[in-house]
Write a protein that holds these residues in place. Structure first.
Motif, PDB file in Angstrom:
ATOM      1  N   LEU A 111       0.874  -1.166   0.000  1.00 43.26           N
ATOM      2  CA  LEU A 111       0.000   0.000   0.000  1.00 43.26           C
ATOM      3  C   LEU A 111       0.915   1.221   0.000  1.00 43.26           C
ATOM      4  CD1 LEU A 111      -2.965   0.947   0.157  1.00 43.26           C
ATOM      5  CD2 LEU A 111      -2.696   1.033   2.643  1.00 43.26           C
ATOM      6  N   VAL A 112       0.914   1.964  -1.106  1.00 45.66           N
ATOM      7  CA  VAL A 112       1.922   3.014  -1.254  1.00 45.66           C
ATOM      8  C   VAL A 112       1.428   4.416  -0.929  1.00 45.66           C
ATOM      9  CG1 VAL A 112       3.368   1.729  -2.875  1.00 45.66           C
ATOM     10  CG2 VAL A 112       1.443   3.089  -3.744  1.00 45.66           C
ATOM     11  N   ALA A 113       0.109   4.602  -0.926  1.00 38.56           N
ATOM     12  CA  ALA A 113      -0.411   5.934  -0.619  1.00 38.56           C
ATOM     13  C   ALA A 113      -1.899   5.854  -0.349  1.00 38.56           C
ATOM     14  CB  ALA A 113      -0.146   6.894  -1.775  1.00 38.56           C
ATOM     15  N   ALA A 114      -2.398   6.880   0.351  1.00 39.17           N
ATOM     16  CA  ALA A 114      -3.838   6.981   0.585  1.00 39.17           C
ATOM     17  C   ALA A 114      -4.272   8.405   0.251  1.00 39.17           C
ATOM     18  CB  ALA A 114      -4.174   6.637   2.023  1.00 39.17           C
ATOM     19  N   PHE A 115      -5.522   8.556  -0.124  1.00 35.50           N
ATOM     20  CA  PHE A 115      -6.045   9.868  -0.515  1.00 35.50           C
ATOM     21  C   PHE A 115      -7.391  10.112   0.154  1.00 35.50           C
ATOM     22  CE2 PHE A 115      -3.014   8.710  -3.691  1.00 35.50           C
ATOM     23  CZ  PHE A 115      -2.398   9.905  -4.048  1.00 35.50           C
ATOM     24  N   ASP A 116      -7.609  11.362   0.555  1.00 35.59           N
ATOM     25  CA  ASP A 116      -8.891  11.714   1.154  1.00 35.59           C
ATOM     26  C   ASP A 116      -9.150  13.211   0.930  1.00 35.59           C
ATOM     27  OD1 ASP A 116     -10.696  10.029   3.464  1.00 35.59           O
ATOM     28  OD2 ASP A 116     -11.055  12.179   3.301  1.00 35.59           O
ATOM     29  N   VAL A 117     -10.380  13.613   1.207  1.00 40.24           N
ATOM     30  CA  VAL A 117     -10.705  15.037   1.079  1.00 40.24           C
ATOM     31  C   VAL A 117     -10.634  15.759   2.418  1.00 40.24           C
ATOM     32  CG1 VAL A 117     -12.175  14.796  -0.958  1.00 40.24           C
ATOM     33  CG2 VAL A 117     -13.174  14.496   1.320  1.00 40.24           C
ATOM     34  N   ASN A 118     -10.574  15.014   3.497  1.00 44.44           N
ATOM     35  CA  ASN A 118     -10.608  15.592   4.839  1.00 44.44           C
ATOM     36  C   ASN A 118      -9.277  16.256   5.203  1.00 44.44           C
ATOM     37  OD1 ASN A 118     -10.720  16.117   7.557  1.00 44.44           O
ATOM     38  ND2 ASN A 118     -11.517  14.091   8.133  1.00 44.44           N
ATOM     39  N   PRO A 119      -9.298  17.596   5.400  1.00 48.55           N
ATOM     40  CA  PRO A 119      -8.053  18.320   5.711  1.00 48.55           C
ATOM     41  C   PRO A 119      -7.387  17.816   6.981  1.00 48.55           C
ATOM     42  CG  PRO A 119      -9.879  19.838   5.271  1.00 48.55           C
ATOM     43  CD  PRO A 119     -10.481  18.470   5.376  1.00 48.55           C
ATOM     44  N   ALA A 120      -8.180  17.306   7.907  1.00 47.05           N
ATOM     45  CA  ALA A 120      -7.602  16.798   9.158  1.00 47.05           C
ATOM     46  C   ALA A 120      -6.739  15.563   8.918  1.00 47.05           C
ATOM     47  CB  ALA A 120      -8.719  16.474  10.155  1.00 47.05           C
ATOM     48  N   LEU A 121      -7.009  14.856   7.850  1.00 49.32           N
ATOM     49  CA  LEU A 121      -6.253  13.639   7.558  1.00 49.32           C
ATOM     50  C   LEU A 121      -5.080  13.890   6.624  1.00 49.32           C
ATOM     51  CD1 LEU A 121      -9.215  11.133   7.009  1.00 49.32           C
ATOM     52  CD2 LEU A 121      -7.580  11.119   8.912  1.00 49.32           C
ATOM     53  N   ILE A 122      -5.278  14.843   5.693  1.00 46.90           N
ATOM     54  CA  ILE A 122      -4.254  15.097   4.680  1.00 46.90           C
ATOM     55  C   ILE A 122      -2.938  15.525   5.341  1.00 46.90           C
ATOM     56  CG2 ILE A 122      -3.617  16.606   2.747  1.00 46.90           C
ATOM     57  CD1 ILE A 122      -6.738  16.735   2.179  1.00 46.90           C
ATOM     58  N   GLY A 123      -1.871  14.903   4.927  1.00 50.24           N
ATOM     59  CA  GLY A 123      -0.566  15.217   5.497  1.00 50.24           C
ATOM     60  C   GLY A 123      -0.196  14.298   6.644  1.00 50.24           C
ATOM     61  N   THR A 124      -1.167  13.547   7.154  1.00 48.85           N
ATOM     62  CA  THR A 124      -0.837  12.609   8.230  1.00 48.85           C
ATOM     63  C   THR A 124      -0.408  11.272   7.640  1.00 48.85           C
ATOM     64  OG1 THR A 124      -3.082  11.741   8.468  1.00 48.85           O
ATOM     65  CG2 THR A 124      -2.530  13.700   9.756  1.00 48.85           C
ATOM     66  N   ASN A 125      -0.187  10.354   8.524  1.00 51.32           N
ATOM     67  CA  ASN A 125       0.472   9.103   8.172  1.00 51.32           C
ATOM     68  C   ASN A 125      -0.100   8.000   9.052  1.00 51.32           C
ATOM     69  OD1 ASN A 125       2.573   7.079   8.915  1.00 51.32           O
ATOM     70  ND2 ASN A 125       3.759   8.164   7.363  1.00 51.32           N
ATOM     71  N   ILE A 126      -0.571   6.946   8.427  1.00 48.83           N
ATOM     72  CA  ILE A 126      -1.071   5.800   9.202  1.00 48.83           C
ATOM     73  C   ILE A 126      -0.264   4.574   8.829  1.00 48.83           C
ATOM     74  CG2 ILE A 126      -3.031   4.273   9.647  1.00 48.83           C
ATOM     75  CD1 ILE A 126      -4.892   6.585   9.116  1.00 48.83           C
ATOM     76  N   ASN A 127       0.362   3.983   9.834  1.00 51.19           N
ATOM     77  CA  ASN A 127       1.146   2.776   9.590  1.00 51.19           C
ATOM     78  C   ASN A 127       2.180   2.948   8.476  1.00 51.19           C
ATOM     79  OD1 ASN A 127       0.486   0.845  11.438  1.00 51.19           O
ATOM     80  ND2 ASN A 127      -1.278   0.072  10.298  1.00 51.19           N
TER      81      ASN A 127
END
Lengths: 227, 227
Positions: A111-127
């Motif tokens: 899993l190389v990347a994730a995308f979302d519209v939520n500004p609270a999530l953008i720029g963060t990192n999970i696992n």
DNA sequence: TAGATTGTTAATCGATTAACAATC
DNA sequence: TAGATTGTTAATCGATTAACAATC
């Protein structure tokens, strides 16, 4: 490896073989026969040998199969040894559950990347996987080899997002939205995961069971009254 | 409704019909033929009529099916009109995703309780569903009618928890753990949801596609060299 | 009535199982 | 060698498709 047309039924059984072989390896078993596999999986030995024979000869007469070797063969057949890259779109609960719990790497994917519209999530990192803005997705797809997309966006944007993906060369979608993507985009390979279908199948068998019980009870009562 | 032995293939298609009929209703369509349904779902009209005929006669010659009536019939066949109660065990990410996103009620089920071992979760409430301690599960099962259990516990406790469930009269399990519960507990109805199986099937078709491409490219190059 | 579409029977197709020669 | 188990061919079984009379 042979590449003849293999029926979907066979393909659907291959991952089950793989899981069972992994389990056998964990338990230190290093040899297995089609008879034993059949017992473990509830299949006939014939079927198992037929299935394998679609792809080659992996066993030894009079001996059976070497678990680790067979495991590798099946992993290879399924493409689980190619390091396919996946991108997750939509980091809601399902997307998040996949990032947290689903071990892509143990099945040979990354899993190389994730995308979302939520500004609270953008720029963060999970696992260890970065979450980017949906606005950057198109550029990302152009600059990176993406073998499959994990689609976990809300139902109402499923179709437009899918259109955008196919327009940008995405050829395989693992679809967790409740929308059936099967028919429309002919050249895209779609695997739909429909929780509701699964639950309703279970529900059918529960109903069947309960109806049988009720029928038995009714018969018993009738017999009672006839005494 | 008839209750003859119906093949699993048919049962697996019924939820798809249900979803499509829901969609048609949403779009204000109130009449549909087997031909139209076939087009929408990628099935033959014959197959659709055969499937329905396992359960009764729901159409009208020369007219087709009334969408809402057919929808109700199929919902009833699947037991989606019986208000079955479900209990969730394991409020990890998958469990939580189900609580947050999966609309049990829209398929006629009601999620009545959840159980976990995490003290931080016990006593809280997600979407109106209380989370109780696993210690209270056995008592709960004795005092309440539980039609099905949604099993979303970690892999390593899947078997013991399942044994406890069956020992306490649970007859149906919707299994999200990565353990195959199919074979052992004969009388319990189990529906396994295996993400990895689904992903690996997709991966197979991706590999097939890529191999075809590679083969085409190789042939093209060979032709080029022969010029 | 004419046209459309069902439900069902018969025909075809495909998948599973059985059987067995090959051979480790 | 004798026993076991494969890979594969043939036989069976079941599921899908085609066809059509019934009828709305």
């Amino acid at each position: 490896m042979k590449r003849v047309k293999v029926s979907n039924n066979v393909i659907r059984r291959m991952p089950r073989y793989l899981r069972m072989l992994d389990e056998l390896m964990e338990n230190g078993v290093n040899r297995v026969s089609s008879f034993q596999l059949g017992q473990l999986l509830g299949l006939t030995p014939s079927q198992i040998r037929q299935d394998f024979s679609c792809f080659g000869e992996f066993g030894q007469q009079g001996y059976g199969y070497i678990v680790s070797a067979l495991r590798e063969q099946i992993a290879s057949i399924l493409g689980a040894d190619r390091g396919y890259s996946a991108v997750l779109i939509g980091v809601g609960n399902i997307g998040r559950a996949l990032m947290d719990n689903f071990c892509f790497s143990s099945w040979g994917f990354s899993l190389v990347a994730a995308f979302d519209v939520n500004p609270a999530l953008i720029g963060t990192n999970i696992n260890g996987v970065n979450i980017y803005s949906m606005d950057d997705l198109e550029t990302y797809l152009h600059n990176n080899k993406v073998d499959m997309v994990v689609l976990a966006v809300p139902k109402d944007v499923a179709i437009p997002v899918t259109n955008m993906l196919t327009a940008n060369g995405v050829e395989a979608i693992w679809n967790f939205t409740n929308v059936d993507l099967t028919a429309p985009n002919s050249s895209t390979i779609v695997e739909n995961v429909h929780f509701s279908d699964s639950l309703l199948s279970l529900s059918y068998y529960v109903s069947e069971r309960q109806d049988e019980k009720a029928a038995r009870a009714a018969r018993a009562e009738k017999a009672e009254n006839n005494q």
